[in-house]
Write a protein that holds these residues in place. Structure first.
Motif, PDB file in Angstrom:
ATOM      1  N   ALA A   1      26.305  46.676  29.939  1.00 45.49           N
ATOM      2  CA  ALA A   1      25.603  45.598  29.234  1.00 45.49           C
ATOM      3  C   ALA A   1      24.696  44.828  30.185  1.00 45.49           C
ATOM      4  O   ALA A   1      23.552  44.490  29.840  1.00 45.49           O
ATOM      5  CB  ALA A   1      26.619  44.656  28.583  1.00 45.49           C
ATOM      6  N   LEU A   2      25.180  44.560  31.392  1.00 47.08           N
ATOM      7  CA  LEU A   2      24.371  43.839  32.374  1.00 47.08           C
ATOM      8  C   LEU A   2      23.184  44.679  32.834  1.00 47.08           C
ATOM      9  O   LEU A   2      22.060  44.162  32.987  1.00 47.08           O
ATOM     10  CB  LEU A   2      25.238  43.435  33.561  1.00 47.08           C
ATOM     11  CG  LEU A   2      24.579  42.548  34.623  1.00 47.08           C
ATOM     12  CD1 LEU A   2      24.029  41.277  33.999  1.00 47.08           C
ATOM     13  CD2 LEU A   2      25.576  42.210  35.722  1.00 47.08           C
ATOM     14  N   LEU A   3      23.399  45.981  33.031  1.00 51.91           N
ATOM     15  CA  LEU A   3      22.288  46.862  33.390  1.00 51.91           C
ATOM     16  C   LEU A   3      21.240  46.897  32.285  1.00 51.91           C
ATOM     17  O   LEU A   3      20.030  46.877  32.558  1.00 51.91           O
ATOM     18  CB  LEU A   3      22.813  48.270  33.676  1.00 51.91           C
ATOM     19  CG  LEU A   3      23.622  48.448  34.958  1.00 51.91           C
ATOM     20  CD1 LEU A   3      24.229  49.841  35.015  1.00 51.91           C
ATOM     21  CD2 LEU A   3      22.775  48.188  36.198  1.00 51.91           C
ATOM     22  N   ASP A   4      21.698  46.927  31.026  1.00 54.66           N
ATOM     23  CA  ASP A   4      20.760  46.911  29.903  1.00 54.66           C
ATOM     24  C   ASP A   4      19.926  45.633  29.904  1.00 54.66           C
ATOM     25  O   ASP A   4      18.712  45.666  29.639  1.00 54.66           O
ATOM     26  CB  ASP A   4      21.521  47.032  28.574  1.00 54.66           C
ATOM     27  CG  ASP A   4      22.124  48.413  28.369  1.00 54.66           C
ATOM     28  OD1 ASP A   4      21.709  49.351  29.073  1.00 54.66           O
ATOM     29  OD2 ASP A   4      23.023  48.541  27.511  1.00 54.66           O
ATOM     30  N   VAL A   5      20.574  44.500  30.180  1.00 51.76           N
ATOM     31  CA  VAL A   5      19.855  43.228  30.234  1.00 51.76           C
ATOM     32  C   VAL A   5      18.769  43.282  31.300  1.00 51.76           C
ATOM     33  O   VAL A   5      17.610  42.908  31.052  1.00 51.76           O
ATOM     34  CB  VAL A   5      20.840  42.074  30.527  1.00 51.76           C
ATOM     35  CG1 VAL A   5      20.072  40.799  30.891  1.00 51.76           C
ATOM     36  CG2 VAL A   5      21.733  41.811  29.322  1.00 51.76           C
ATOM     37  N   CYS A   6      19.122  43.749  32.492  1.00 50.70           N
ATOM     38  CA  CYS A   6      18.162  43.783  33.594  1.00 50.70           C
ATOM     39  C   CYS A   6      17.014  44.741  33.308  1.00 50.70           C
ATOM     40  O   CYS A   6      15.839  44.431  33.573  1.00 50.70           O
ATOM     41  CB  CYS A   6      18.871  44.177  34.887  1.00 50.70           C
ATOM     42  SG  CYS A   6      20.068  42.955  35.471  1.00 50.70           S
ATOM     43  N   GLU A   7      17.336  45.913  32.758  1.00 50.82           N
ATOM     44  CA  GLU A   7      16.288  46.888  32.451  1.00 50.82           C
ATOM     45  C   GLU A   7      15.363  46.367  31.354  1.00 50.82           C
ATOM     46  O   GLU A   7      14.140  46.506  31.435  1.00 50.82           O
ATOM     47  CB  GLU A   7      16.929  48.212  32.034  1.00 50.82           C
ATOM     48  CG  GLU A   7      17.610  48.934  33.193  1.00 50.82           C
ATOM     49  CD  GLU A   7      18.434  50.119  32.725  1.00 50.82           C
ATOM     50  OE1 GLU A   7      18.461  50.383  31.502  1.00 50.82           O
ATOM     51  OE2 GLU A   7      19.045  50.783  33.587  1.00 50.82           O
ATOM     52  N   ASN A   8      15.939  45.757  30.320  1.00 51.66           N
ATOM     53  CA  ASN A   8      15.113  45.224  29.236  1.00 51.66           C
ATOM     54  C   ASN A   8      14.287  44.024  29.681  1.00 51.66           C
ATOM     55  O   ASN A   8      13.257  43.709  29.057  1.00 51.66           O
ATOM     56  CB  ASN A   8      15.991  44.843  28.042  1.00 51.66           C
ATOM     57  CG  ASN A   8      16.625  46.050  27.379  1.00 51.66           C
ATOM     58  OD1 ASN A   8      16.126  47.168  27.496  1.00 51.66           O
ATOM     59  ND2 ASN A   8      17.746  45.846  26.698  1.00 51.66           N
ATOM     60  N   ALA A   9      14.721  43.349  30.738  1.00 51.71           N
ATOM     61  CA  ALA A   9      13.939  42.231  31.282  1.00 51.71           C
ATOM     62  C   ALA A   9      12.773  42.711  32.130  1.00 51.71           C
ATOM     63  O   ALA A   9      11.908  41.917  32.497  1.00 51.71           O
ATOM     64  CB  ALA A   9      14.841  41.310  32.108  1.00 51.71           C
ATOM     65  N   GLY A  10      12.761  44.013  32.466  1.00 55.74           N
ATOM     66  CA  GLY A  10      11.641  44.566  33.214  1.00 55.74           C
ATOM     67  C   GLY A  10      11.930  44.934  34.652  1.00 55.74           C
ATOM     68  O   GLY A  10      11.016  45.329  35.380  1.00 55.74           O
ATOM     69  N   LEU A  11      13.187  44.848  35.089  1.00 55.33           N
ATOM     70  CA  LEU A  11      13.522  45.213  36.461  1.00 55.33           C
ATOM     71  C   LEU A  11      13.572  46.734  36.587  1.00 55.33           C
ATOM     72  O   LEU A  11      14.299  47.403  35.841  1.00 55.33           O
ATOM     73  CB  LEU A  11      14.873  44.607  36.858  1.00 55.33           C
ATOM     74  CG  LEU A  11      14.868  43.088  37.070  1.00 55.33           C
ATOM     75  CD1 LEU A  11      16.289  42.556  37.106  1.00 55.33           C
ATOM     76  CD2 LEU A  11      14.133  42.728  38.353  1.00 55.33           C
ATOM     77  N   ARG A  12      12.827  47.283  37.553  1.00 54.92           N
ATOM     78  CA  ARG A  12      12.747  48.742  37.694  1.00 54.92           C
ATOM     79  C   ARG A  12      13.920  49.292  38.490  1.00 54.92           C
ATOM     80  O   ARG A  12      14.396  50.385  38.224  1.00 54.92           O
ATOM     81  CB  ARG A  12      11.427  49.136  38.371  1.00 54.92           C
ATOM     82  CG  ARG A  12      10.196  48.869  37.518  1.00 54.92           C
ATOM     83  CD  ARG A  12       9.011  49.683  38.018  1.00 54.92           C
ATOM     84  NE  ARG A  12       8.677  49.381  39.403  1.00 54.92           N
ATOM     85  CZ  ARG A  12       7.722  48.527  39.758  1.00 54.92           C
ATOM     86  NH1 ARG A  12       7.029  47.882  38.831  1.00 54.92           N
ATOM     87  NH2 ARG A  12       7.464  48.298  41.024  1.00 54.92           N
TER      88      ARG A  12
ATOM     89  N   ALA B   1      19.770  37.547  26.320  1.00 58.75           N
ATOM     90  CA  ALA B   1      19.930  37.443  27.772  1.00 58.75           C
ATOM     91  C   ALA B   1      18.746  38.066  28.494  1.00 58.75           C
ATOM     92  O   ALA B   1      18.233  37.519  29.482  1.00 58.75           O
ATOM     93  CB  ALA B   1      21.231  38.108  28.213  1.00 58.75           C
ATOM     94  N   ALA B   2      18.266  39.219  28.004  1.00 62.25           N
ATOM     95  CA  ALA B   2      17.117  39.876  28.628  1.00 62.25           C
ATOM     96  C   ALA B   2      15.858  39.024  28.494  1.00 62.25           C
ATOM     97  O   ALA B   2      15.046  38.936  29.428  1.00 62.25           O
ATOM     98  CB  ALA B   2      16.895  41.253  27.997  1.00 62.25           C
ATOM     99  N   HIS B   3      15.688  38.384  27.339  1.00 59.38           N
ATOM    100  CA  HIS B   3      14.514  37.531  27.148  1.00 59.38           C
ATOM    101  C   HIS B   3      14.540  36.354  28.128  1.00 59.38           C
ATOM    102  O   HIS B   3      13.523  36.055  28.771  1.00 59.38           O
ATOM    103  CB  HIS B   3      14.484  37.008  25.719  1.00 59.38           C
ATOM    104  CG  HIS B   3      13.379  36.029  25.464  1.00 59.38           C
ATOM    105  ND1 HIS B   3      12.076  36.422  25.203  1.00 59.38           N
ATOM    106  CD2 HIS B   3      13.366  34.661  25.475  1.00 59.38           C
ATOM    107  CE1 HIS B   3      11.322  35.346  25.047  1.00 59.38           C
ATOM    108  NE2 HIS B   3      12.081  34.275  25.210  1.00 59.38           N
TER     109      HIS B   3
END
Length: 324
Positions: free
Chosen positions: A115-126, A77-79
């Motif tokens: 889980a959603l926060l992890d996705v956003c953080e791993n996608a690069g959202l600060r 999801a993050a990718h």
């Protein structure tokens, strides 16, 4: 106060990822799916992955990292989110982005929130701000959130439907059920196999569903392409719209049941507002053939469908106030 640095509005759905940047008016939409090999390597994503339906070798599998609006695969999801953010940023190769306002289900649990926060953080959202999807959809549909009046939002997605009663910028009551547009696809696949002797893939079921929805009347027919069960050869059936619509209506009862179950437990004054103002039908599957009429007949409420009902969440996300 809204953070002006929040550069993207994001709706990570089980079927479609939608992103809107503050600099653009056009919503970027991409299917939330990828084709992976046995080692987890990504061979195609989005529309490229969907194009492999019915054509992919055994070595590849189609994976949806979000199911029924819950994150099942945070890495994938993050990718997909990172790639979409880069596209929404004009093709940048940046690894980080200023921030995003993300639509979430009204009654999301702590584990799924993380889980959603992890996705956003791993996608690069600060910086990440989460807003209830129903409030964002209401704002995107033109509902003034600051009014102390009842508003009913029915959001029909690919795999899940929610009904939410809103007032004064808050969610007063909400219910959801695991039913949506893909249930219609499944019903159409079953219909074509058992009644018409034709095997069709999910992509063809989706196409037939959209053709049915665009049909002006139920006395016409829709061409459905697939494989003849007896001969094994490609074939086409001209299927009456009324027959396809009957399959679709089989899923509508659960959706109207949500509304009918929500209202009795809601404050009487807000229910009066809803009966005066009607409900707003939005989401990816809001235009399903006959769904607005079914809800109107079953609930007795006026039904309003906004333009581009699947996009109202990302278009209204920035208008939702921060808690407190």
């Amino acid at each position: 106060m809204r953070d002006a640095a929040q550069g993207f509005a994001i709706d990570l759905g089980s079927a479609t990822l939608r992103i809107l940047s503050r600099q653009e008016q056009q919503v970027l939409r991409t299917p939330t799916v990828a084709a992976l090999d046995h080692n987890g390597r990504i061979w195609a994503r989005g529309n490229g992955a969907l194009a492999l339906q019915g054509r992919r070798p055994d070595a590849l599998r189609l994976v949806r990292p979000v199911t029924r609006r819950a994150v099942a695969d945070t890495t994938l999801a993050a990718h997909l989110l990172r790639v979409a953010l880069r596209e929404a940023s004009g093709g940048t190769k940046s690894r980080t982005f200023s921030g995003g306002t993300v639509c979430v289900p009204d009654r999301i649990g702590a584990l799924q929130t993380q889980a959603l926060l992890d996705v956003c953080e791993n996608a690069g959202l600060r910086r990440i701000r989460l807003v209830p999807k129903s409030l964002a959809a209401a704002a995107g549909s033109g509902v003034p959130l600051a009014e102390p009046a009842g508003a009913l939002i029915v959001d029909v997605g690919a795999e899940r439907t929610s009904a939410s009663l809103l007032s004064f910028g808050d969610v007063i009551a909400a219910r959801s059920a695991a039913v949506g547009g893909t249930d219609v696809d499944t019903g159409l696949i079953r219909l074509m196999r058992h009644r018409h002797g034709l095997t069709i893939c999910p992509g063809e079921a989706e196409r037939a569903k959209h053709l049915m929805t665009r049909a002006a009347a139920e006395h016409g027919t829709v061409p459905v392409h697939g494989q003849d069960l007896q001969r094994g050869l490609p074939d086409t059936r001209q299927v009456p719209v009324a027959e396809l619509a009957q399959v679709a209506r089989a899923t509508y009862g659960t959706i109207s049941d949500l509304v009918l179950a929500l209202l009795p437990d809601s404050p009487p004054k807000l229910v009066e507002d809803v009966y005066d103002r009607g409900l707003i039908l939005c989401g990816e599957a809001a235009h399903l053939h006959g769904l607005p009429d079914h809800l109107r007949d079953r609930t007795g409420l006026p039904v309003h469908v906004p333009d581009q009902p699947g996009d109202v969440g990302v278009r209204g996300a920035w208008q939702v106030r921060d808690p407190g």
